[in-house]
Write an enzyme that holds these catalytic residues in place. Structure first.
Site, PDB file in Angstrom:
ATOM      1  N   TYR A   1       0.817  -1.214   0.000  1.00  0.00           N
ATOM      2  CA  TYR A   1       0.000   0.000   0.000  1.00  0.00           C
ATOM      3  C   TYR A   1       0.852   1.267   0.000  1.00  0.00           C
ATOM      4  CZ  TYR A   1      -4.289  -2.575   0.851  1.00  0.00           C
ATOM      5  OH  TYR A   1      -5.371  -3.418   0.726  1.00  0.00           O
TER       6      TYR A   1
ATOM      7  N   ASP B   1      -2.077 -17.853   4.605  1.00  0.00           N
ATOM      8  CA  ASP B   1      -3.012 -18.769   3.931  1.00  0.00           C
ATOM      9  C   ASP B   1      -3.640 -19.724   4.948  1.00  0.00           C
ATOM     10  OD1 ASP B   1      -0.401 -19.639   4.196  1.00  0.00           O
ATOM     11  OD2 ASP B   1      -0.322 -20.736   2.306  1.00  0.00           O
TER      12      ASP B   1
ATOM     13  N   ASP C   1      -5.837  -5.980   5.624  1.00  0.00           N
ATOM     14  CA  ASP C   1      -7.028  -5.525   4.908  1.00  0.00           C
ATOM     15  C   ASP C   1      -7.915  -6.721   4.564  1.00  0.00           C
ATOM     16  OD1 ASP C   1      -8.800  -3.987   3.545  1.00  0.00           O
ATOM     17  OD2 ASP C   1      -7.496  -3.502   1.868  1.00  0.00           O
TER      18      ASP C   1
ATOM     19  N   LYS D   1       3.628 -14.161   5.490  1.00  0.00           N
ATOM     20  CA  LYS D   1       3.880 -15.262   4.546  1.00  0.00           C
ATOM     21  C   LYS D   1       5.401 -15.382   4.403  1.00  0.00           C
ATOM     22  CE  LYS D   1       2.524 -18.195   1.305  1.00  0.00           C
ATOM     23  NZ  LYS D   1       1.862 -19.461   1.607  1.00  0.00           N
TER      24      LYS D   1
END
Ligand code: NAD
Length: 358
Positions: free
Chosen positions: A125, A221, A245, A188
């Site tokens: 972002y 995930d 988000d 991740k």
């Protein structure tokens, strides 16, 4: 009675309708607020040539507290997100999104009560993007020959020790203050070893200074699956911007949807309260969307002002309306209007006063 001065950004789409509803219920909660209304978004673009005029920023800097309706961001072209720009310009680095299931709401699991803490200022972002075919994109493609397909557009994902440190500290401070037991860092890091790896590494250091709070890590995930299957295992989640988000919307789905998911953005001395949802433009002007997400953001604002009694009066009234299930908007299976829900909340607050003899 103290009067609090608050910058009010009505936003666009369905924003102005829910903002009106919130002004009404906050007044009925017995808190005196002087609203300073400023424009931002597409209307401001037409009037001032920028979607985020200086007057809006100055107003928030002066008042230190803002309540904001959602603002539409054109997809692909047009101006960049005003929501993201506000958080960056005002250094509102922490986004706090409580996800609590209120009785009466039909949801896949009982007893969900978790909090998403999202980093707000960096990650994908950051707005560092190179358009397909631009010299910067082409230079990167040439530099990483064979790793990037020709003609790619490219986004940069910065994750810094300082921004990670302060967001994880915010999550632990929140956990301590609100008697939460566990913080889960989510990223991740198996794939993005340097960026998300750094996020976990810094989070671990901050966690080591808070031995009274349990700390764990999850890959994003797996986290999605875990949240869908056993959300009650989780308490406070802390995540980089993009995952935060996405997971916020997932968590909103666990507690009744976007119509009931509130949020607040915090910097060192400024706070801006807004719902998780967007401007729902297809319902603009229809007096149809659920005001509760922004009303609960208003509850967070009252707590921020230490108007604790009024905050719990308002939250209890929202909970009573939800539990009764008579006056609900379409998203919760009802057909009530935005303003009818606001009026029902006000009525519940009045009923409480009569019961309490206050
Ligand atoms: P959205 O949140 O506006 O809508 C997603 C779905 O949820 C739609 O079906 C919508 O009707 C429903 N919904 C949203 N709020 C609701 C409410 N209060 N009551 C009942 N139903 C509700 O998301 P979107 O359609 O992806 O985005 C629309 C615009 O909003 C986009 O331009 C997006 O960039 C912007 N947006 C702004 C913010 C913000 O201002 N902070 C946040 C997210 C999206």
């Amino acid at each position: 009675m103290k009067t609090h001065k608050v910058t009010l950004i009505p936003g666009d789409g369905t924003g102005p309708e829910i903002v009106e509803a919130v002004k009404k219920v906050v007044a009925a909660a017995g808190v005196s607020i002087e609203w300073e209304t400023v424009d931002a978004g597409a209307d401001a673009m037409e009037k001032y040539g920028t979607p985020l005029p200086l007057q809006a920023l100055e107003s928030v800097r002066r008042n230190k507290v803002a309540l904001k309706g959602p603002i539409t961001t054109p997809v692909g072209t047009g101006f960049r997100s005003v929501n993201v720009a506000l958080r960056k310009e005002l250094d509102l680095y922490a986004c706090l999104r409580p996800c609590k299931l209120y009785p009466g709401i039909k949801a896949p699991h009982d007893g969900v009560d978790l909090v998403v803490v999202r980093e707000n200022t960096e990650d994908l972002y950051a707005g560092i993007e190179y358009a397909a075919g631009s010299p910067d994109a082409e230079a990167l493609i040439a530099k990483h020959k064979g790793k990037i397909h020709p003609g790619a557009a490219i986004s940069i994902k910065p994750i810094s020790p300082s921004a990670t440190q302060r967001i994880v500290k915010f999550a632990f401070d929140y956990a301590l203050k609100h008697n939460r037991k566990k913080v889960t860092a989510v990223a991740k890091a198996n794939i993005m070893k340097f960026t998300d790896g750094l996020f976990f590494e810094v989070a671990r250091k901050v966690a080591s200074r808070h031995p009274q709070i349990e700390y764990e890590e999850r890959l994003v995930d797996n986290m999605c699956m875990q949240l869908v299957v056993k959300p009650r295992l989780y308490d406070v989640l802390v995540l980089p911007n993009l995952y935060g988000d996405i997971i916020s919307d997932l968590c909103a789905g666990l507690v009744g949807g976007l119509g009931v998911a509130p949020g607040g953005n915090f910097g060192d001395d400024i706070a801006l309260f807004e719902a998780v949802h967007g401007s729902a433009p297809k319902y603009k002007g229809m007096n149809k969307v659920n005001p509760i997400a922004l009303v609960l953001s208003g509850v967070m604002m009252l707590e921020h002002f230490k108007e604790t009694e009024a905050a719990s009066r308002l939250e209890n009234a929202v909970a009573a309306v939800l539990a009764e299930g008579k006056t609900l908007t379409y998203d919760l299976g009802g057909s009530a209007s935005t303003l009818a829900v606001a009026d029902a909340i006000i009525e519940k607050m009045q009923d409480c006063k009569i019961v309490d003899g206050r």
